[in-house]
Enzyme design. Structure first.
Site, mmCIF file in Angstrom:
data_model
loop_
_atom_site.group_PDB
_atom_site.id
_atom_site.type_symbol
_atom_site.label_atom_id
_atom_site.label_comp_id
_atom_site.label_asym_id
_atom_site.label_seq_id
_atom_site.Cartn_x
_atom_site.Cartn_y
_atom_site.Cartn_z
ATOM 1 N N GLY A 80 58.244 77.657 121.593
ATOM 2 C CA GLY A 80 57.004 78.354 121.386
ATOM 3 C C GLY A 80 56.574 78.254 120.045
ATOM 4 O O GLY A 80 56.678 77.307 119.455
ATOM 5 N N ASN A 81 55.783 79.179 119.517
ATOM 6 C CA ASN A 81 54.939 79.106 118.255
ATOM 7 C C ASN A 81 54.964 80.231 117.480
ATOM 8 O O ASN A 81 55.538 81.372 118.008
ATOM 9 C CB ASN A 81 53.612 78.337 118.504
ATOM 10 C CG ASN A 81 52.915 79.260 119.534
ATOM 11 O OD1 ASN A 81 52.376 80.596 118.847
ATOM 12 N ND2 ASN A 81 52.550 78.833 120.474
ATOM 13 N N ARG A 82 54.371 80.341 116.183
ATOM 14 C CA ARG A 82 54.336 81.376 115.315
ATOM 15 C C ARG A 82 53.323 82.433 115.479
ATOM 16 O O ARG A 82 53.104 83.433 114.552
ATOM 17 C CB ARG A 82 54.491 80.904 113.980
ATOM 18 C CG ARG A 82 55.503 80.238 113.664
ATOM 19 C CD ARG A 82 55.469 79.826 111.939
ATOM 20 N NE ARG A 82 56.643 78.744 111.583
ATOM 21 C CZ ARG A 82 57.795 79.337 111.262
ATOM 22 N NH1 ARG A 82 58.129 80.439 111.443
ATOM 23 N NH2 ARG A 82 58.453 78.198 111.066
#
Ligand code: CTP
Length: 416
Positions: free
Chosen positions: A215-217
């Site tokens: 995923g990412n932030r």
């Protein structure tokens, strides 16, 4: 704001005598106060006191004053509703939405701010049922004050004491002032009325196995701010929400997605007939080639298996190359960092030309701006990489700045 219409609810506790002083203070400031006691409150302070000091008739039940449907009339006209003291029973009835007397029925009709000042014995205040009721009311936006700590009815002492009338008055006036400030804020012009806008927000997650993902932030704050601002400006908004860390705004349709494939399907479906698509989501460029249906286990002494990645479709580039609707304005975002191969703007220009979106909002990500933080700064480029605008400030400011540019590109009014 002298002359405000205040409903003072009083429930059945010994501290009802302090509500008499609160009533006096509010009246001396020029406010119109309607007192709505519960039957229990009248055991402590009689009707005559409330009527004489408020200058209004006083009822406890919806069956008195039925001709004017008093709970609805009070609810519509109130600028503030204060319940002091709020007993454990009143908090419980309010939390469950009961309407078995005039006060609880009025609590269900008001749209103004509600302030509750609990007062009870410490054991009752700390009971899990009361704690849960207070949490429910606060989650609904009711301002529940913490009681003071000190001498209670008998010899006992602890948290549960009704704050002094001056403190109740100060809390009530602060809420009134805040409500007045919100009402005075200029409403944005409905320049997007009749427009359909699709906004993707958040960050996609690509499963590695049933419990893990790549995923990412991205929190989704900027996309959510654009959705909220577009709705305020009259647009019909569909938010394609990928794993948001913030709540979706009211007044928009929400389709929840997790993966890039789901985001792509949802955006393309929603884009049919849309005036604008804003791709604010942080989309994973790659996904694991396989995602086993069972959890990947570690095996003692054996190194972890490498993860093979395959490329995801570029949803933005596809929308430009193969638009579901030829007239749709496609807007992208580019989160960039400067490096030895170029500055943020140079990377943004290259991306604008590569993706071909009508507008590309380029923002620098770093420790102080961009992901997650509340402040943001974007430079907006056209498909040739030329700067066409800038917006900075809170994510709401950036949202409105970007929508100004979008509105000017759409031209006309109301989908004309
Ligand atoms: N985007 C997309 N599909 C992808 C990747 C990105 O639609 N697979 C969109 C994003 O929603 C954003 C824009 O493209 O509006 C730019 O995203 P960004 O991650 O900055 O660009 P990438 O194409 O992934 O380029 P890179 O990560 O190499 O900088």
């Amino acid at each position: 704001m002298p002359g405000a219409h205040i409903v003072l609810g009083v429930s059945g506790g010994i501290a009802a005598y302090k509500a008499v002083l609160l009533l006096r203070l509010l009246r001396e400031r020029g406010h119109d106060v309607r007192v709505v006691p519960t039957a229990g409150a009248l055991e402590f302070v009689g009707k005559a006191t409330w009527e004489a000091l408020s200058g209004h008739p006083v009822h406890t039940s919806v069956f008195e004053g039925a001709a004017e449907v008093e709970h609805v009339m009070l609810g519509r006209s109130a600028d503030l509703l204060v319940v002091a003291p709020a007993t454990a029973d009143l908090l419980s009835r309010a939390a469950t939405g009961r309407a078995d007397d005039l006060l609880t029925a009025t609590l269900l009709t008001v749209t103004c701010p509600v302030l509750m000042a609990p007062a009870m014995h410490t054991e009752m205040w700390q009971h899990p049922a009361t704690v849960a009721n207070v949490a429910t009311l606060r989650a609904r936006g009711v301002h529940v004050m913490d009681p003071d700590s000190g001498r209670l009815t008998g010899q006992d002492s602890g948290p549960g004491r009704l704050p002094e009338p001056e403190a109740l008055e100060a809390a009530a006036l602060a809420l009134l002032a805040r409500a007045e400030g919100v009402a005075a804020e200029p409403k944005p012009a409905p320049d997007l009325a009749g427009r359909r806008i699709v906004i993707s927000a958040g960050g996609t997650r690509e499963p590695l196995d049933p419990v893990r993902f790549l995923g990412n932030r991205s929190s989704g704050r900027q996309g959510v701010a654009i959705a909220a601002a577009a709705a305020q400006r009259g647009a019909d908004v569909e938010l394609v929400a990928a794993n948001l860390a913030v709540p979706a705004p009211p007044g928009v349709r929400v389709t929840g997605v997790e993966t890039t494939a789901q985001l792509r399907d949802a955006v393309r479906r929603a884009a049919r007939g849309a005036d604008v698509v804003v791709m604010a989501a942080a989309v994973a460029d790659f996904r694991p080639a396989t995602a086993p249906g069972v959890k990947i286990k570690k095996v003692a002494g054996r190194p972890p298996a490498p993860i093979e990645l395959v490329e995801n479709p570029d949803i933005l580039a596809e929308l430009v190359a193969d638009p579901p609707d030829a007239r749709t304005l496609v807007v992208g975002f580019a989160a960039e960092t400067g490096d030895e191969t170029g500055s943020v703007l140079e990377h943004g220009r290259a991306k604008a030309r590569r993706k071909g979106a009508s507008l590309l909002a380029v923002n620098e990500v770093g420790p102080a701006v961009g992901f997650g933080d509340v402040a943001n700064q974007v430079t907006v480029l056209d498909a040739n990489g030329e700067i066409v605008g800038e917006a900075s400030g809170t994510k709401d400011d950036v949202a409105h700045g970007l929508l100004d540019l979008i509105a000017s590109r759409l031209g006309g009014v109301g989908g004309a």
